[in-house]
Design a protein around this motif. Structure first.
Motif, PDB file in Angstrom:
ATOM      1  N   ALA A  80      86.559  21.869  20.808  1.00 36.77           N
ATOM      2  CA  ALA A  80      87.985  21.978  19.949  1.00 36.77           C
ATOM      3  C   ALA A  80      87.923  23.075  19.208  1.00 36.77           C
ATOM      4  CB  ALA A  80      87.788  20.980  18.745  1.00 36.77           C
ATOM      5  N   ASP A  81      86.983  23.942  18.930  1.00 34.21           N
ATOM      6  CA  ASP A  81      86.851  25.275  18.211  1.00 34.21           C
ATOM      7  C   ASP A  81      87.421  26.272  19.193  1.00 34.21           C
ATOM      8  OD1 ASP A  81      85.653  24.965  15.623  1.00 34.21           O
ATOM      9  OD2 ASP A  81      84.478  23.674  16.706  1.00 34.21           O
ATOM     10  N   VAL A  82      86.796  26.368  20.617  1.00 33.71           N
ATOM     11  CA  VAL A  82      87.218  27.239  21.746  1.00 33.71           C
ATOM     12  C   VAL A  82      88.391  26.954  22.248  1.00 33.71           C
ATOM     13  CG1 VAL A  82      84.964  27.958  21.820  1.00 33.71           C
ATOM     14  CG2 VAL A  82      85.884  26.370  23.513  1.00 33.71           C
ATOM     15  N   GLU A  83      88.915  25.913  22.456  1.00 31.24           N
ATOM     16  CA  GLU A  83      90.279  25.407  23.208  1.00 31.24           C
ATOM     17  C   GLU A  83      91.119  26.216  23.091  1.00 31.24           C
ATOM     18  OE1 GLU A  83      92.949  21.768  24.308  1.00 31.24           O
ATOM     19  OE2 GLU A  83      91.035  21.419  23.127  1.00 31.24           O
ATOM     20  N   PRO A  84      91.641  27.048  22.012  1.00 33.86           N
ATOM     21  CA  PRO A  84      92.849  27.804  21.734  1.00 33.86           C
ATOM     22  C   PRO A  84      92.481  29.061  22.403  1.00 33.86           C
ATOM     23  CG  PRO A  84      92.262  26.895  19.532  1.00 33.86           C
ATOM     24  CD  PRO A  84      91.153  26.561  20.671  1.00 33.86           C
ATOM     25  N   GLY A 101      75.849  26.584  15.092  1.00 29.71           N
ATOM     26  CA  GLY A 101      74.971  26.650  13.869  1.00 29.71           C
ATOM     27  C   GLY A 101      75.812  27.516  12.756  1.00 29.71           C
ATOM     28  N   VAL A 102      77.091  27.510  12.729  1.00 31.60           N
ATOM     29  CA  VAL A 102      77.861  28.266  11.764  1.00 31.60           C
ATOM     30  C   VAL A 102      78.973  27.231  11.234  1.00 31.60           C
ATOM     31  CG1 VAL A 102      77.220  30.704  12.406  1.00 31.60           C
ATOM     32  CG2 VAL A 102      79.261  29.605  13.357  1.00 31.60           C
ATOM     33  N   ASP A 103      79.626  27.463  10.303  1.00 32.49           N
ATOM     34  CA  ASP A 103      80.300  26.547   9.590  1.00 32.49           C
ATOM     35  C   ASP A 103      81.690  26.976  10.097  1.00 32.49           C
ATOM     36  OD1 ASP A 103      82.086  28.522   7.769  1.00 32.49           O
ATOM     37  OD2 ASP A 103      80.079  28.785   7.174  1.00 32.49           O
ATOM     38  N   PRO A 104      82.918  25.851   9.942  1.00 38.52           N
ATOM     39  CA  PRO A 104      84.098  25.966  10.703  1.00 38.52           C
ATOM     40  C   PRO A 104      84.904  27.077  10.492  1.00 38.52           C
ATOM     41  CG  PRO A 104      83.707  23.763  10.081  1.00 38.52           C
ATOM     42  CD  PRO A 104      82.365  24.512   9.567  1.00 38.52           C
ATOM     43  N   ALA A 105      84.637  27.491   9.218  1.00 37.98           N
ATOM     44  CA  ALA A 105      85.303  28.932   8.839  1.00 37.98           C
ATOM     45  C   ALA A 105      84.739  30.115   9.432  1.00 37.98           C
ATOM     46  CB  ALA A 105      85.334  29.130   7.153  1.00 37.98           C
ATOM     47  N   ARG A 165      83.244  30.077  12.466  1.00 35.38           N
ATOM     48  CA  ARG A 165      83.368  29.945  13.784  1.00 35.38           C
ATOM     49  C   ARG A 165      85.028  30.837  13.934  1.00 35.38           C
ATOM     50  NH1 ARG A 165      82.646  23.684  14.200  1.00 35.38           N
ATOM     51  NH2 ARG A 165      80.276  23.364  13.623  1.00 35.38           N
ATOM     52  N   GLU A 166      86.147  30.376  13.155  1.00 37.66           N
ATOM     53  CA  GLU A 166      87.095  31.028  13.562  1.00 37.66           C
ATOM     54  C   GLU A 166      87.331  32.512  13.336  1.00 37.66           C
ATOM     55  OE1 GLU A 166      91.800  30.590  11.695  1.00 37.66           O
ATOM     56  OE2 GLU A 166      90.098  29.051  11.021  1.00 37.66           O
ATOM     57  N   VAL A 167      86.523  33.090  12.468  1.00 32.34           N
ATOM     58  CA  VAL A 167      86.235  34.561  12.110  1.00 32.34           C
ATOM     59  C   VAL A 167      85.684  35.086  13.494  1.00 32.34           C
ATOM     60  CG1 VAL A 167      85.356  36.322  10.896  1.00 32.34           C
ATOM     61  CG2 VAL A 167      86.691  34.471   9.785  1.00 32.34           C
ATOM     62  N   ILE A 168      84.589  34.226  13.842  1.00 29.07           N
ATOM     63  CA  ILE A 168      83.776  34.761  14.852  1.00 29.07           C
ATOM     64  C   ILE A 168      84.648  34.990  16.245  1.00 29.07           C
ATOM     65  CG2 ILE A 168      81.845  34.184  16.506  1.00 29.07           C
ATOM     66  CD1 ILE A 168      80.293  33.424  14.166  1.00 29.07           C
ATOM     67  N   LEU A 169      85.244  33.804  16.457  1.00 33.87           N
ATOM     68  CA  LEU A 169      86.414  33.858  17.761  1.00 33.87           C
ATOM     69  C   LEU A 169      87.288  35.018  17.628  1.00 33.87           C
ATOM     70  CD1 LEU A 169      86.674  29.934  18.254  1.00 33.87           C
ATOM     71  CD2 LEU A 169      85.362  31.842  19.807  1.00 33.87           C
ATOM     72  N   SER A 170      87.786  35.109  16.349  1.00 34.28           N
ATOM     73  CA  SER A 170      88.847  36.222  16.486  1.00 34.28           C
ATOM     74  C   SER A 170      88.318  37.732  16.500  1.00 34.28           C
ATOM     75  CB  SER A 170      89.556  36.473  14.823  1.00 34.28           C
ATOM     76  OG  SER A 170      90.014  35.195  14.683  1.00 34.28           O
ATOM     77  N   GLY A 171      87.084  37.718  16.104  1.00 37.26           N
ATOM     78  CA  GLY A 171      86.230  38.980  16.546  1.00 37.26           C
ATOM     79  C   GLY A 171      85.883  39.119  17.717  1.00 37.26           C
ATOM     80  N   LYS A 185      72.990  33.339   8.507  1.00 42.57           N
ATOM     81  CA  LYS A 185      72.888  32.982  10.100  1.00 42.57           C
ATOM     82  C   LYS A 185      74.225  33.669  10.634  1.00 42.57           C
ATOM     83  CE  LYS A 185      72.599  29.458  13.434  1.00 42.57           C
ATOM     84  NZ  LYS A 185      71.664  30.393  14.553  1.00 42.57           N
ATOM     85  N   GLY A 186      75.102  33.151   9.823  1.00 42.87           N
ATOM     86  CA  GLY A 186      76.803  33.598  10.303  1.00 42.87           C
ATOM     87  C   GLY A 186      76.834  35.058  10.211  1.00 42.87           C
TER      88      GLY A 186
END
Length: 249
Positions: free
Chosen positions: A206-210, A175-179, A181-187, A148-149
């Motif tokens: 918390a994930d999108v706040e930065p 629907g994806v794991d925390p790790a 999520r970080e990679v997706i936001l970087s992309g 899914k990720g």
């Protein structure tokens, strides 16, 4: 808890150059049978911002994004994107990531890129290929053989490779794991045009706040909070995630 349909004193600040909002919404109302999804929404969204559209599931986030993407009708009020009502003119400048898979599961990454290149004049295929490599996606595997990720990453690579003026991302990290999520936001942030507008819908604050510059927090089809992210943190003395949890308690 008080839900106001107008941003009020916590409105998102205008663009630094004083230009008109890229998205202008007035008294927007959408009703599904007996359920009011949006209730007289007023909102101005300037260019040059990454805006977090936050709120619990069912608060109206997806309905708002679908209206902006030109996918929903039968609403009342006024919506203008670069001066145009949602339709063919706005779809040419809006890149939309929905909350459901939209690609044929038999497609491999390169086939998906070629498909997008045929559909969108502003699509940058080389940029998409670079993002696919950044995500480390297997070139020889179809979507149905990916996690899914991985599938989410491919869809984001395509959506973010349009040279659009507005990007609408509906729950891009759900629907994806925390790790992942970080990679997706970087992309998502790779080579992002600072003059464009990105509206990111999420309940994972918390994930999108930065990455967000501004925030629109929704509740029951209206605006609960709206403003500059740093101003909100300073005025409340806490993180956006903590503000969200306090307001929705």
């Amino acid at each position: 808890m008080r839900t106001d349909t107008r941003p009020g004193p916590l409105a998102i600040p205008p663009a630094p150059d004083g230009s008109a909002p890229l998205i202008r919404i007035r008294t927007l109302t959408k009703v599904y049978r007996r359920t009011t999804a949006l209730n007289g929404l007023d909102l101005d969204l300037p260019a040059g911002r990454i805006i977090g559209l936050m709120g619990a599931n069912g608060c109206g986030k997806t309905t708002l994004i679908k209206i902006l993407a030109g996918l929903l009708a039968d609403w009342t009020g006024e919506v203008a994107i670069a001066g145009h009502a949602p339709g063919p003119a706005t779809k040419a400048i809006v890149s939309y990531l929905g909350d459901a898979d939209f690609l044929d599961s038999a497609l491999r990454p390169e086939q998906a890129i070629e498909l997008y290149a045929r559909f969108f004049a502003d699509f940058d295929a080389d940029r998409a290929r670079e993002t696919v490599r950044f995500f480390g996606l297997p070139a020889d595997r179809p979507l149905k053989e990916m996690s899914k990720g991985m599938g989410q990453k491919l869809q984001i690579a395509l959506v973010m490779s349009r040279r659009a003026r507005v990007y609408l991302l509906d729950e891009p990290i759900s629907g994806v794991d925390p790790a992942a999520r970080e990679v997706i936001l970087s992309g998502i942030l790779r080579d992002f045009d600072p003059n464009a507008l990105m509206l990111v819908s999420t309940h994972l604050i918390a994930d999108v706040e930065p990455i967000v510059d501004s925030v629109v927090s929704m509740s029951s089809g209206g605006i609960l909070l709206a403003g500059d992210a740093d101003d909100l943190r300073e005025s409340h003395g806490m993180s956006l995630d903590a503000i969200f949890r306090k307001e929705y308690r």
